[in-house]
Scaffold this motif. Structure first.
Motif, short mmCIF file in Angstrom:
data_model
loop_
_atom_site.label_atom_id
_atom_site.label_comp_id
_atom_site.label_asym_id
_atom_site.label_seq_id
_atom_site.Cartn_x
_atom_site.Cartn_y
_atom_site.Cartn_z
N UNK A 49 0.87 -1.18 0.00
CA UNK A 49 0.00 0.00 0.00
C UNK A 49 0.90 1.23 0.00
N UNK A 50 0.41 2.31 -0.58
CA UNK A 50 1.20 3.56 -0.59
C UNK A 50 1.32 4.12 0.82
N UNK A 51 0.19 4.18 1.50
CA UNK A 51 0.20 4.64 2.88
C UNK A 51 0.72 3.50 3.75
N UNK A 52 1.31 3.87 4.84
CA UNK A 52 1.70 2.82 5.79
C UNK A 52 0.51 2.60 6.71
N UNK A 53 0.08 1.36 6.77
CA UNK A 53 -1.10 0.98 7.55
C UNK A 53 -0.70 -0.18 8.45
N UNK A 54 -1.00 -0.04 9.73
CA UNK A 54 -0.74 -1.10 10.69
C UNK A 54 -2.06 -1.59 11.24
N UNK A 97 -3.86 10.48 7.44
CA UNK A 97 -5.01 10.78 8.29
C UNK A 97 -6.33 10.37 7.63
N UNK A 98 -6.40 10.42 6.30
CA UNK A 98 -7.62 9.99 5.61
C UNK A 98 -7.82 8.49 5.79
N UNK A 99 -6.78 7.71 5.54
CA UNK A 99 -6.88 6.25 5.72
C UNK A 99 -7.12 5.92 7.18
N UNK A 130 -22.04 5.66 1.54
CA UNK A 130 -21.51 7.02 1.74
C UNK A 130 -20.68 7.48 0.53
N UNK A 131 -20.75 6.71 -0.55
CA UNK A 131 -20.08 7.03 -1.82
C UNK A 131 -18.57 7.18 -1.67
N UNK A 132 -17.99 6.43 -0.78
CA UNK A 132 -16.56 6.53 -0.52
C UNK A 132 -15.74 6.28 -1.78
N UNK A 133 -16.11 5.27 -2.55
CA UNK A 133 -15.33 4.92 -3.74
C UNK A 133 -15.41 5.99 -4.83
N UNK A 134 -16.42 6.83 -4.78
CA UNK A 134 -16.53 7.93 -5.75
C UNK A 134 -15.51 9.03 -5.49
N UNK A 173 -7.85 5.34 -7.11
CA UNK A 173 -7.74 3.88 -7.14
C UNK A 173 -6.77 3.34 -6.09
N UNK A 174 -5.63 3.99 -5.90
CA UNK A 174 -4.67 3.46 -4.92
C UNK A 174 -5.25 3.49 -3.50
N UNK A 175 -6.06 4.47 -3.18
CA UNK A 175 -6.70 4.51 -1.85
C UNK A 175 -7.78 3.42 -1.75
N UNK A 176 -8.51 3.19 -2.82
CA UNK A 176 -9.50 2.12 -2.82
C UNK A 176 -8.82 0.77 -2.59
N UNK A 177 -7.66 0.59 -3.20
CA UNK A 177 -6.90 -0.65 -3.00
C UNK A 177 -6.44 -0.79 -1.55
N UNK A 178 -6.07 0.32 -0.95
CA UNK A 178 -5.66 0.28 0.47
C UNK A 178 -6.82 -0.14 1.36
#
Length: 153
Positions: free
Chosen positions: A55-60, A79-81, A111-115, A119-124
């Motif tokens: 993922x681009x963002x670091x997520x734990x 902060x968004x993720x 809540x129309x998040x995917x709109x 794409x990279x955030x959707x993958x995360x």
């Protein structure tokens, strides 16, 4: 509270603010604000073994199993993720592995998040959901008795 009721409540909260967040920037800013208000009790130690890879963002993300229920803790450098992760933790923590595995996660579409997400955030977000379900599946499997019959979870 049932898992779907938690999702419905999230949808109601977003319905109430959607008129106020007319732009993509304000919509995503709302998630960033959620991320900054992340409860300390749900944050996780930022170690390599808890990091979601690719993922681009670091997520734990980590999970604990107690009294037949799964409890999640997570963090992100975005902060968004982190705000979106908080919503997933809100929906899934304190649920049985079966509830998590069998759930229909619909609040993100409502809540129309995917709109609003690239794409990279959707993958995360997809990676987060997959990891949460993987934890639940692992806990469910670990509760098999000696005869190979799943215990009630």
């Amino acid at each position: 509270m049932h898992l779907n009721k938690v999702q419905d409540k999230i949808v109601e909260e977003f319905d109430a603010i959607i008129g106020q967040v007319k732009s993509k920037f304000r919509y995503l800013r709302h998630f960033a604000n959620l991320g900054t208000s992340f409860p300390a009790a749900t944050t996780v130690e930022r170690t390599d073994d808890k990091m979601i890879r690719l993922t681009r963002s670091r997520i734990w993300l980590d999970a604990a199993y107690k009294d037949g229920k799964v409890y999640y803790a997570g963090d992100s450098d975005s902060s968004i993720i982190k705000g979106i992760l908080m919503l997933y933790i809100k929906v899934f923590s304190g649920r049985t592995p079966k509830e998590i595995i069998d759930s229909d996660v619909y609040f993100t579409h409502e809540i129309s998040l995917h709109d609003y997400l690239p794409q990279h955030r959707q993958n995360e977000i997809s990676s987060v959901l997959q990891r949460m379900r993987a934890f639940a599946a692992r806990f469910k499997i670990s509760n098999l008795n000696d005869n190979g019959v799943a215990l009630a979870v």
